[in-house]
Design a protein around this motif. Structure first.
Motif, PDB file in Angstrom:
ATOM      1  N   PHE A  18       0.832  -1.211   0.000  1.00  0.00           N
ATOM      2  CA  PHE A  18       0.000   0.000   0.000  1.00  0.00           C
ATOM      3  C   PHE A  18       0.867   1.262   0.000  1.00  0.00           C
ATOM      4  CE2 PHE A  18      -1.636   3.157   3.155  1.00  0.00           C
ATOM      5  CZ  PHE A  18      -2.477   3.834   2.289  1.00  0.00           C
ATOM      6  N   LEU A  19       1.921   1.272   0.826  1.00  0.00           N
ATOM      7  CA  LEU A  19       2.806   2.446   0.888  1.00  0.00           C
ATOM      8  C   LEU A  19       3.525   2.665  -0.443  1.00  0.00           C
ATOM      9  CD1 LEU A  19       4.342   2.127   4.484  1.00  0.00           C
ATOM     10  CD2 LEU A  19       2.577   3.714   3.686  1.00  0.00           C
ATOM     11  N   ASP A  22       1.027   4.131  -2.785  1.00  0.00           N
ATOM     12  CA  ASP A  22       0.806   5.522  -2.417  1.00  0.00           C
ATOM     13  C   ASP A  22       1.962   6.399  -2.898  1.00  0.00           C
ATOM     14  OD1 ASP A  22      -1.364   6.757  -1.216  1.00  0.00           O
ATOM     15  OD2 ASP A  22      -0.171   7.282   0.559  1.00  0.00           O
ATOM     16  N   TRP A  23       3.189   5.859  -2.751  1.00  0.00           N
ATOM     17  CA  TRP A  23       4.379   6.597  -3.172  1.00  0.00           C
ATOM     18  C   TRP A  23       4.367   6.798  -4.683  1.00  0.00           C
ATOM     19  CZ3 TRP A  23       8.605   4.989  -6.223  1.00  0.00           C
ATOM     20  CH2 TRP A  23       9.673   5.883  -6.237  1.00  0.00           C
ATOM     21  N   GLN A  25       1.752   6.812  -6.609  1.00  0.00           N
ATOM     22  CA  GLN A  25       0.661   7.737  -6.925  1.00  0.00           C
ATOM     23  C   GLN A  25       1.115   9.181  -6.733  1.00  0.00           C
ATOM     24  OE1 GLN A  25      -1.527   9.432  -4.339  1.00  0.00           O
ATOM     25  NE2 GLN A  25      -2.698  10.381  -6.000  1.00  0.00           N
ATOM     26  N   GLN A  26       1.829   9.427  -5.629  1.00  0.00           N
ATOM     27  CA  GLN A  26       2.260  10.800  -5.347  1.00  0.00           C
ATOM     28  C   GLN A  26       3.397  11.252  -6.259  1.00  0.00           C
ATOM     29  OE1 GLN A  26       2.897  11.247  -1.137  1.00  0.00           O
ATOM     30  NE2 GLN A  26       0.751  10.754  -0.732  1.00  0.00           N
ATOM     31  N   PRO A  33      -6.382   6.430  -6.689  1.00  0.00           N
ATOM     32  CA  PRO A  33      -5.871   6.322  -5.326  1.00  0.00           C
ATOM     33  C   PRO A  33      -4.682   5.365  -5.215  1.00  0.00           C
ATOM     34  CG  PRO A  33      -8.259   6.061  -5.375  1.00  0.00           C
ATOM     35  CD  PRO A  33      -7.802   6.075  -6.797  1.00  0.00           C
ATOM     36  N   GLY A  34      -3.752   5.680  -4.305  1.00  0.00           N
ATOM     37  CA  GLY A  34      -2.577   4.859  -4.087  1.00  0.00           C
ATOM     38  C   GLY A  34      -2.908   3.430  -3.707  1.00  0.00           C
ATOM     39  N   SER A  35      -3.996   3.240  -2.964  1.00  0.00           N
ATOM     40  CA  SER A  35      -4.356   1.882  -2.547  1.00  0.00           C
ATOM     41  C   SER A  35      -4.794   1.035  -3.742  1.00  0.00           C
ATOM     42  CB  SER A  35      -5.463   1.920  -1.501  1.00  0.00           C
ATOM     43  OG  SER A  35      -6.519   2.740  -1.934  1.00  0.00           O
TER      44      SER A  35
ATOM     45  N   GLY B  69      -6.443   1.346   3.522  1.00  0.00           N
ATOM     46  CA  GLY B  69      -5.518   1.255   2.388  1.00  0.00           C
ATOM     47  C   GLY B  69      -5.080  -0.186   2.128  1.00  0.00           C
ATOM     48  N   SER B 141     -10.676  11.677  -2.405  1.00  0.00           N
ATOM     49  CA  SER B 141      -9.735  12.332  -3.317  1.00  0.00           C
ATOM     50  C   SER B 141     -10.444  13.319  -4.241  1.00  0.00           C
ATOM     51  CB  SER B 141      -8.942  11.294  -4.124  1.00  0.00           C
ATOM     52  OG  SER B 141      -9.791  10.581  -4.983  1.00  0.00           O
TER      53      SER B 141
END
Lengths: 123, 229
Positions: A18-19, A22-23, A25-26, A33-35, B69, B141
């Motif tokens: 997930f992280l 998210d990374w 995505q950013q 969404p990152g998830s 998440g 979002s």
């Protein structure tokens, strides 16, 4: 019996994916969404055998089976928006029902149409 | 009371209410005993009776919320388990889901726009046909409210299950693949549970359609919002 250490390890792996999602995505400034990026990454890793199912199975199964638990706290937040169910808000419920009927009917119709065409070709 | 104690009480309380409704739903199968519905109502009533502000509850609730998440990431698992079905039927399922989701998002934006409700309500109802964890994240979002998104998802779920026999009659849908795609695309997990009662195949197709539509909507929602609003 579920082994707690195994389950925790599996959940940590999910969290790391997930992280990473998210990374990505950013960093790429993606609008999804990152998830969801993480979900696609995990699917690709599983399909390409980079991650073995046994590395994540128990924890992931537990997550999927009890998915509801994780969105109860946010759902309770509707307590701050109860006025939505009066007046114009009732219209919103009608809109959701009409729109949902359209999604169900049209998605079903389109896939049925394609599968029937395929079935005809095979005959 | 210290924040730590409040947090632990909220977490343990939420877990207890969830497990209670989860067991109850296994005994009494009904949309009204669904943990998301009954569980949330029980917690809302406890907060109301003891006059506890939502923000206080969320001192602990936030910890559970943080797991949304990874919970979404875990949805790759059912998709992977159905990979053979996915390979065989990817074209009809994906075409149905993309068309249905696009019309669902567009009709939501347009109808809500015409009715003149506030923008944050429109943003919250855009992802209503998508499984709750993804729906909340999409709504968030876009600038919507997570808890409203969750409630709208429940309405789409229960409403879709109740309306489905009529909808399938109206659209002349009788194929098991069509029904599965319709239920998964429009009514997510609740539709999938309903499909499972018909047949394992319909349920599996529905679960694939549910996860695919979550991916599709997270792609198309921001695009349609910027085009139509």
């Amino acid at each position: 019996m579920l082994r707690l250490d195994k389950v925790i390890l599996h959940i940590v792996i999910l969290y790391v994916i997930f992280l990473i999602g998210d990374w990505i995505q950013q960093t790429l400034n993606l609008f999804i969404p990152g998830s969801v990026v993480g979900m696609i990454i995990l699917l690709i890793l599983l399909l390409s055998n980079i991650i073995k199912l046994s590395w994540i199975e128990e924890g992931t199964k537990l997550f999927v089976n009890h998915l509801t638990l994780f969105f109860i706290p946010a759902t309770v937040g509707v307590i701050n928006y109860l006025e939505i169910f009066t007046g114009k808000g009732l219209l919103v419920i009608g809109i959701i029902l009409v729109s949902t009927a359209l999604v169900i009917g049209i998605s079903a119709k389109v896939s049925q149409w394609i599968i029937r065409k395929k079935e005809l070709q095979h005959e | 009371m210290s924040n730590l104690l409040i947090g632990i009480t909220a977490i343990v309380g939420t877990l207890a209410v969830y497990l209670f409704t989860w067991k109850l739903h296994k005994k009494i199968v009904s949309p009204l005993t669904l943990p998301i519905f009954l569980g949330s109502i029980i917690i809302i009533m406890i907060l109301a009776v003891f006059d506890i502000p939502y923000d206080t509850y969320m001192v602990g609730g936030e910890w559970i919320n943080q797991l949304l998440g990874p919970a979404v990431v875990a949805l790759a698992y059912p998709l992977y388990m159905q990979r053979n079905l996915l390979k065989q039927l990817i074209v009809p399922i994906l075409c149905g889901t993309i068309t249905g989701s696009t019309i669902g998002v567009a009709s939501g934006i347009l109808l809500a726009g015409w009715s003149g409700v506030d923008d944050y309500i429109i943003y919250s109802l855009v992802p209503k046909s998508v499984t709750t964890p993804v729906s909340m994240i999409i709504a968030d979002s876009l600038g919507g409210v997570m808890s409203l998104a969750a409630v709208f998802v429940v309405i789409a779920g229960i409403g879709g299950v109740i309306m489905s026999p009529l909808v399938f009659k109206l659209f002349k849908v009788d194929h098991v693949i069509g029904r599965g795609v319709g239920m998964g695309s429009g009514s997510h997990a609740m539709g999938t549970a309903h499909s499972m009662e018909h047949s394992q195949l319909e349920g599996s197709i529905s679960s694939v359609a549910m996860v695919l539509s979550a991916i599709v909507v997270s792609f198309i929602a921001p695009i349609l919002v910027s085009l139509l609003m």
